[in-house]
Design an enzyme around this catalytic site. Sequence first.
Site, PDB file in Angstrom:
ATOM      1  N   PRO A   1       0.819  -1.216   0.000  1.00  0.00           N
ATOM      2  CA  PRO A   1       0.000   0.000   0.000  1.00  0.00           C
ATOM      3  C   PRO A   1       0.849   1.260   0.000  1.00  0.00           C
ATOM      4  O   PRO A   1       1.898   1.304   0.651  1.00  0.00           O
ATOM      5  CB  PRO A   1      -0.781  -0.111   1.313  1.00  0.00           C
ATOM      6  CG  PRO A   1       0.085  -0.942   2.203  1.00  0.00           C
ATOM      7  CD  PRO A   1       0.848  -1.886   1.304  1.00  0.00           C
TER       8      PRO A   1
ATOM      9  N   CYS B   1       2.024  28.436 -16.031  1.00  0.00           N
ATOM     10  CA  CYS B   1       1.646  28.869 -17.379  1.00  0.00           C
ATOM     11  C   CYS B   1       1.155  27.692 -18.202  1.00  0.00           C
ATOM     12  O   CYS B   1       1.776  27.320 -19.218  1.00  0.00           O
ATOM     13  CB  CYS B   1       2.837  29.529 -18.042  1.00  0.00           C
ATOM     14  SG  CYS B   1       3.427  30.901 -17.081  1.00  0.00           S
ATOM     15  N   GLU B   2       0.119  27.074 -17.749  1.00  0.00           N
ATOM     16  CA  GLU B   2      -0.515  25.939 -18.427  1.00  0.00           C
ATOM     17  C   GLU B   2      -2.008  26.084 -18.139  1.00  0.00           C
ATOM     18  O   GLU B   2      -2.394  26.150 -16.965  1.00  0.00           O
ATOM     19  CB  GLU B   2      -0.084  24.608 -17.789  1.00  0.00           C
ATOM     20  CG  GLU B   2       1.334  24.192 -18.014  1.00  0.00           C
ATOM     21  CD  GLU B   2       1.576  23.617 -19.394  1.00  0.00           C
ATOM     22  OE1 GLU B   2       0.762  22.790 -19.845  1.00  0.00           O
ATOM     23  OE2 GLU B   2       2.561  24.024 -20.029  1.00  0.00           O
TER      24      GLU B   2
HETATM   25  C1  LIG Z   1       4.202  -1.972  -8.128  1.00  0.00           C
HETATM   26  C2  LIG Z   1       3.412  -1.040  -7.296  1.00  0.00           C
HETATM   27  N1  LIG Z   1       3.145  -1.391  -6.030  1.00  0.00           N
HETATM   28  C3  LIG Z   1       2.445  -0.559  -5.213  1.00  0.00           C
HETATM   29  C4  LIG Z   1       1.984   0.663  -5.668  1.00  0.00           C
HETATM   30  C5  LIG Z   1       1.230   1.533  -4.722  1.00  0.00           C
HETATM   31  O1  LIG Z   1      -0.048   1.785  -5.137  1.00  0.00           O
HETATM   32  P1  LIG Z   1      -1.037   2.581  -4.208  1.00  0.00           P
HETATM   33  O2  LIG Z   1      -0.381   3.832  -3.830  1.00  0.00           O
HETATM   34  O3  LIG Z   1      -2.240   2.787  -5.043  1.00  0.00           O
HETATM   35  O4  LIG Z   1      -1.321   1.693  -3.019  1.00  0.00           O
HETATM   36  C6  LIG Z   1       2.223   1.043  -6.987  1.00  0.00           C
HETATM   37  C7  LIG Z   1       1.717   2.321  -7.503  1.00  0.00           C
HETATM   38  O5  LIG Z   1       1.790   2.695  -8.616  1.00  0.00           O
HETATM   39  C8  LIG Z   1       2.968   0.166  -7.823  1.00  0.00           C
HETATM   40  O6  LIG Z   1       3.240   0.490  -9.093  1.00  0.00           O
END
Ligand SMILES: Cc1ncc(COP(=O)(O)O)c(C=O)c1O
Length: 417
Positions: free
Chosen positions: A277, A347-348
Site C-alpha cells: 500500500p 503557465c498551463e
Molecule cells: C508496483 C506497485 N506497487 C504498489 C503501488 C502503490 O499503489 P497505491 O499507492 O495505489 O497503493 C504502486 C503504484 O503505482 C505500484 O506500481
Amino acid sequence: MGNFMFHGVDVTDLAREYGTPLYVMSEDEIVRRVREVRRCFDERYERCSAFFASKSFLTKDMLRILMREGMGLDVVSEGELFLAREMGFPPEKIAFHGNSKTEREIASGLDYGVGKFVCDSQGEIALIDEMARERGALASVLIRVTPGVDAHTHKYISTGEAGSKFGLPPEAAKDAVSFCGTLRNVSLSGFHFHVGSQLMDNSSHLEALDVLLPLIKELDAERFETKILDMGGGFGVRYTEKDSPQGISGFIGGMVDRVEDFCRSNGIARPSLVVEPGRWIVSDAGITLYTVGSVKRLAGGGTYVGVDGGYPDNPRPALYGAEYEAVLANKAGLPPAETVSVAGKCCESGDILIHSIALPEARRGDVLAVMCTGAYNHSMSNNYNKNPVPAVVMIKDGAPRLSVRRQTYEEMFSGNI
Ligand SMILES: Cc1ncc(COP(=O)(O)O)c(C=O)c1O
C-alpha cells in the site's frame, strides 16, 4: 467563526509560520494506518507482510516511522533506495521494482543487498544474474505478471491490463520461470502483480488472483513452488464524495481468503503473501495549504480563485483529472457563497487544482487547505516555472514540526555550471 483545524492544529498558524504552499502531514494518522494494515494483514495471517510503496511519499521522517513500525519498503529507483540506505533501512525489507531498471540501479540494489528484485522482463533477469555473478551474490527475484484485468480506474494509474508496459503476460512469465531455472545467481521466489491504483474495491485484485493462482498451480505440478506472492497496492481512498472505498480489512482479507481457499482446495502450499500500500497509508494523512492570490470574476460568469501553488506541488489534476475537496481555512465557519475554480499559478491552462467547488467568498490572503494530498503530491513535486518544492510540516500529538524544509533557489539551481 472558527479556523480549520487539522489533527489539533490551526492550519492558518502553520501557513503564517512556515509559508505557503505547505504540505502538512499527520504522523499520528500515518502511524494509525500503518498499524491498521499490519493488524489486518501481517498480524492476522501467517507469513504475510506489508511493504510501503515509497513512491507515494518518501522523506526521512517517513522512513523513521516505517522502521519504528517494522514495515517493509518498496522502491523503484536509485533515488528512493539512496534515501533508504542513508537512513539505514534494513535491506532485507526492501523490494526493488521498476519496469526499466538501469544497470546502476541494479548495482546499487545488489550492493545494498535488497531483499528482492521484482523483475519486469527476461532481459532484466539475465542482467541481474550477470551482475550478481560478478559480485558473487545470489539475487532473490519475483516475476511481475500482467494479469490482463481491467482495473476500473484512470488509464494512467491502471497497470495490469493486457498490453501494459508493466510485467509479463502469463505465458511469457512461464518462459521466464524456465529461464530462471537455468541461472545460478538468481533465485526465483515467486510472482508479483499490481493491477492499478485508487481502486474502490478488490474485484480487480480477485480477478488477477483468478489468473495468477491457476498459473501457480500449473507450475507447482511442474515442480516449481511459489514461495512468495506479492499482490501489489492500489487500495483506494476518499478524495471526494464520489469515492466510497471498501474498508481495508475487507479489501485485503478478501484477497487472502481467495488465495487460502484456492491453495487448500488444490492441495498446494500457500505462498507467503505481500501487499504494497502507498496511497491508503499517507493520502488522508496530508493536506496542502495555499495562499489565495488573485480572485478573478469573469464577465460571462465563473470565478477563478488563484493560489500560490498548483502543478509544481500537485500535478495529479493535470495528469489524470484527479479531484480534490478544499476549505478556506480562515473562513471554515462560513457557508459557501459561490462555486469557483481553483487555479494553479503555472503557465498551463491545464493547471487547475479544482474545477468546481463551492467556497465562501475568497479574498487575497485567505488560506486554502486542499484535503487528502498526502500521497503522490510531495513525491511528484517538480520545479516547473522554477517554483521551489514546498516544505513539509509533520504534526505529532498536536505539535507541528518542520520535517522537510522548503527548497531554496540556490538549491534549485545548484547543479548549473
Ligand atoms: C508496483 C506497485 N506497487 C504498489 C503501488 C502503490 O499503489 P497505491 O499507492 O495505489 O497503493 C504502486 C503504484 O503505482 C505500484 O506500481
